[in-house]
Design an enzyme around this catalytic site. Structure first.
Site, mmCIF file in Angstrom:
data_model
loop_
_atom_site.group_PDB
_atom_site.id
_atom_site.type_symbol
_atom_site.label_atom_id
_atom_site.label_comp_id
_atom_site.label_asym_id
_atom_site.label_seq_id
_atom_site.Cartn_x
_atom_site.Cartn_y
_atom_site.Cartn_z
ATOM 1 N N SER A 46 0.868 -1.184 0.000
ATOM 2 C CA SER A 46 0.000 0.000 0.000
ATOM 3 C C SER A 46 0.903 1.231 0.000
ATOM 4 C CB SER A 46 -0.928 -0.002 1.214
ATOM 5 O OG SER A 46 -0.198 0.073 2.417
ATOM 6 N N HIS A 158 -3.247 -6.232 2.504
ATOM 7 C CA HIS A 158 -2.364 -7.233 3.110
ATOM 8 C C HIS A 158 -3.057 -8.561 3.369
ATOM 9 C CE1 HIS A 158 0.286 -3.731 4.783
ATOM 10 N NE2 HIS A 158 0.375 -3.868 3.482
ATOM 11 N N GLN A 166 -6.598 -1.619 7.075
ATOM 12 C CA GLN A 166 -5.458 -2.512 6.844
ATOM 13 C C GLN A 166 -4.869 -3.143 8.114
ATOM 14 O OE1 GLN A 166 -2.315 -1.325 3.798
ATOM 15 N NE2 GLN A 166 -1.163 -0.988 5.667
ATOM 16 N N GLU A 167 -4.810 -2.350 9.215
ATOM 17 C CA GLU A 167 -4.064 -2.851 10.374
ATOM 18 C C GLU A 167 -4.743 -2.524 11.700
ATOM 19 O OE1 GLU A 167 -0.012 -1.394 10.112
ATOM 20 O OE2 GLU A 167 0.023 -1.732 7.949
ATOM 21 N N GLU A 208 1.467 -9.452 7.175
ATOM 22 C CA GLU A 208 2.280 -9.019 8.312
ATOM 23 C C GLU A 208 2.092 -9.924 9.526
ATOM 24 O OE1 GLU A 208 1.693 -4.793 8.848
ATOM 25 O OE2 GLU A 208 2.757 -4.360 6.980
ATOM 26 N N ASP A 245 -4.073 1.337 11.557
ATOM 27 C CA ASP A 245 -3.628 1.934 10.299
ATOM 28 C C ASP A 245 -4.663 1.576 9.231
ATOM 29 O OD1 ASP A 245 -2.533 2.922 8.022
ATOM 30 O OD2 ASP A 245 -0.767 1.611 7.997
ATOM 31 N N GLU A 287 -3.059 5.865 12.216
ATOM 32 C CA GLU A 287 -2.146 6.189 11.108
ATOM 33 C C GLU A 287 -2.968 6.244 9.815
ATOM 34 O OE1 GLU A 287 1.031 3.304 10.754
ATOM 35 O OE2 GLU A 287 1.135 3.621 8.587
ATOM 36 N N ASP A 314 1.675 8.476 7.094
ATOM 37 C CA ASP A 314 2.533 7.527 6.366
ATOM 38 C C ASP A 314 2.508 7.910 4.883
ATOM 39 O OD1 ASP A 314 3.705 5.360 5.100
ATOM 40 O OD2 ASP A 314 2.213 3.894 5.717
ATOM 41 N N LYS A 339 9.853 5.118 7.184
ATOM 42 C CA LYS A 339 10.209 3.936 6.397
ATOM 43 C C LYS A 339 11.380 4.323 5.495
ATOM 44 C CE LYS A 339 5.478 2.049 5.795
ATOM 45 N NZ LYS A 339 4.268 2.234 4.960
ATOM 46 N N HIS A 367 8.484 -1.200 9.486
ATOM 47 C CA HIS A 367 8.776 -2.190 8.447
ATOM 48 C C HIS A 367 7.925 -1.898 7.205
ATOM 49 C CE1 HIS A 367 5.093 -4.887 9.621
ATOM 50 N NE2 HIS A 367 4.802 -3.613 9.592
ATOM 51 N N ARG A 368 8.026 -2.745 6.173
ATOM 52 C CA ARG A 368 7.094 -2.767 5.045
ATOM 53 C C ARG A 368 6.369 -4.107 5.059
ATOM 54 N NH1 ARG A 368 7.424 1.879 1.778
ATOM 55 N NH2 ARG A 368 5.285 1.193 1.443
ATOM 56 N N SER A 369 5.287 -4.190 4.296
ATOM 57 C CA SER A 369 4.558 -5.466 4.283
ATOM 58 C C SER A 369 5.379 -6.573 3.611
ATOM 59 C CB SER A 369 3.208 -5.302 3.605
ATOM 60 O OG SER A 369 3.341 -4.667 2.353
ATOM 61 N N LYS A 390 6.737 -0.196 14.501
ATOM 62 C CA LYS A 390 5.704 -1.167 14.101
ATOM 63 C C LYS A 390 6.364 -2.137 13.136
ATOM 64 C CE LYS A 390 3.030 0.495 10.158
ATOM 65 N NZ LYS A 390 1.673 0.567 9.596
HETATM 66 P P1 PGA Z 1 3.045 -1.298 3.089
HETATM 67 O O1 PGA Z 1 2.134 -1.211 4.382
HETATM 68 O O2 PGA Z 1 4.410 -1.698 3.510
HETATM 69 O O3 PGA Z 1 2.331 -2.308 2.249
HETATM 70 O O4 PGA Z 1 3.025 0.090 2.482
HETATM 71 C C1 PGA Z 1 2.577 -0.679 5.599
HETATM 72 C C2 PGA Z 1 1.837 0.559 5.974
HETATM 73 O O5 PGA Z 1 0.932 1.034 5.247
HETATM 74 O O6 PGA Z 1 2.144 1.128 7.015
HETATM 75 ZN ZN ZN Z 2 0.636 2.812 6.819
#
Ligand code: PGA
Ligand code: ZN
Length: 424
Positions: A46, A158, A166-167, A208, A245, A287, A314, A339, A367-369, A390
């Site tokens: 994402s 994800h 997403q999270e 994740e 998130d 987020e 982000d 990131k 991190h990244r996914s 995270k």
């Molecule tokens: P991504 O997701 O690594 O797929 O971008 C992580 C996030 O959105 O924080």
């Molecule tokens: Zn994010």
């Protein structure tokens, strides 16, 4: 007697696989004193529109076009030619050279994956050469152990379930030590598996490592987390908090937010929904509550909820100091996700972190996914005293290796940030 400056002698690179089975770049830097450093580059799903660009081969016969052999060749060719012979401990100088050699604002010519791989491997090599632990080489201070934010329910891009957000994260801020916080979150994660199983919900995991069941709506996800915290014997809102998130850029179209369970909403209605959740649940962080293009919405969100929760940018900031400065000036958010691969070098990452710090914005290293077994972000978070990290569920080694590195750093004497990271 002065010792000779240690310089980079050799840079090699390899196409390896990330945690989703997609190719990524691993770089090895060797210095004249025999020190070496290896680093691997993560990859997002994402992604923000203004991120630095990873270079992919586009050759459909290999990995569906996702190969990174061109990025690897850029490392061993052009980049190595420019960096060999330079002082390995001059990270700022190395990163400036990388930026200049690439010559584009988004690292698209040589590839942000090529550039970041070299930047990070050089830092590891520099730390080895300086005989310093990586966290200290990166931060130069005593170091603090960040509060982990563990993504235990996955949705959006994800996972293949019906959650648009997403999270859903557990934040064990209310403990004296990192290991006790990690243990609580991990016990809750296992308890959550039992709660899901008893209800006949799926316990397969997303990218994740969090569970990815189909649910009635997003409030059900929050209810499940609060139930699991209690059932594991912990106190929600005192020991363990929640973070979200939504990654809302992914469901933002034509100025509106399209949620399958809650319907289509304006920015103001999204803020209202979050405000309701902040009343009912122990949420301390949201987020990307609104989309990366929705700067006006973000101003409203921040004015309404900025005193009640950390509002982390982000996609809207993409670890870019310029975008962050614009956000600070306009009152967008009060924290930033960090990131390194969004911006492409370590020095630029550190600069963005200092811009945040100077404005009183909190920093969350992430991190990244798509990840690898490289745990560098754990050292980055600890060394800079970021306060939060995270890096996924306590499941799957590309996530757990970061937490395990932080356990090592705690054994070396670093102290846990705890509730202070959230001003609690
Ligand atoms: P991504 O997701 O690594 O797929 O971008 C992580 C996030 O959105 O924080
Ligand atoms: Zn994010």
């Amino acid at each position: 007697m002065a010792t000779a400056t240690v310089v980079i002698e050799e840079i090699t690179a390899l196409e390896i696989l990330d945690s989703r089975g997609n190719p990524t770049v691993r770089v090895r830097v060797l210095a004249s004193d025999g020190s070496e450093g290896v680093a691997s580059v993560p990859s997002g799903a994402s992604t923000g529109k203004r991120e630095a660009l990873e270079l992919r081969d586009g050759d459909a016969k290999r990995y569906g076009g996702k190969g990174v052999l061109r990025a690897v060749a850029n490392v061993t060719g052009e980049i190595a030619a420019h960096l060999n012979g330079r002082p390995v401990q001059d990270q700022a100088g190395l990163d400036a050279a990388l930026i200049a050699v690439d010559g584009t604002p988004d690292k698209s010519r040589l590839g942000a994956n090529a550039v970041l791989g070299v930047s990070l491997a050089a830092a590891r090599c520099g730390a080895a050469s300086a005989r310093l632990p990586l966290y200290r080489y990166l931060g130069g201070v005593a170091g603090t152990l960040p509060v982990p934010m563990l993504n235990v329910l996955n949705g959006g891009k994800h996972a293949a379930n019906n959650l648009d957000l997403q999270e859903f994260m557990l934040v064990p801020a209310g403990f004296d030590t990192f290991r006790d916080g990690l243990r609580a979150a991990t016990e809750i994660y296992h308890t959550l598996a039992g709660v899901l199983r008893r209800r006949g919900l799926a316990t397969g995991v997303g990218d994740e490592g969090g569970f990815a069941p189909d649910l009635e709506n997003h409030a059900e996800a929050l209810d499940l987390l609060v139930e699991a915290i209690g059932a594991a014997g912990y106190r929600p809102g005192e020991q363990v908090f929640l973070a979200l998130d939504p990654a809302s850029s992914e469901f933002y179209r034509e100025g509106r937010y399209h949620l399958r369970a809650e319907g289509t909403k304006s920015a103001a209605e999204m803020v209202e929904m979050y405000a309701g959740w902040l009343e009912r649940y122990p949420i301390i962080l949201i987020e990307d509550g609104l989309a990366e293009e929705d700067w006006d919405g973000w101003v409203t969100l921040t004015a309404s909820l900025g005193r009640k929760a950390q509002l982390v940018g982000d996609d809207i900031f993409v670890t870019n100091a310029g975008l962050l400065a614009e956000g600070i000036a306009r009152g967008v958010g009060n924290a930033i996700l960090i990131k390194p691969n969004q911006i492409g070098t370590l020095s630029e990452t550190l600069r963005t972190m200092s811009v945040a710090e100077a404005a009183g914005y909190r920093t969350v290293v992430s991190h990244r996914s798509g990840e690898t077994e490289d745990s560098l972000i754990a050292d980055l978070a600890a060394g800079t005293g970021a306060g939060q990290i995270k890096t996924g569920a306590p499941c799957r080694s590309e996530r757990v290796c970061k937490y395990n590195r932080l356990l090592e750093l705690e054994a070396e004497g670093l102290v846990y940030a705890g509730k202070a990271a959230f001003g609690l």
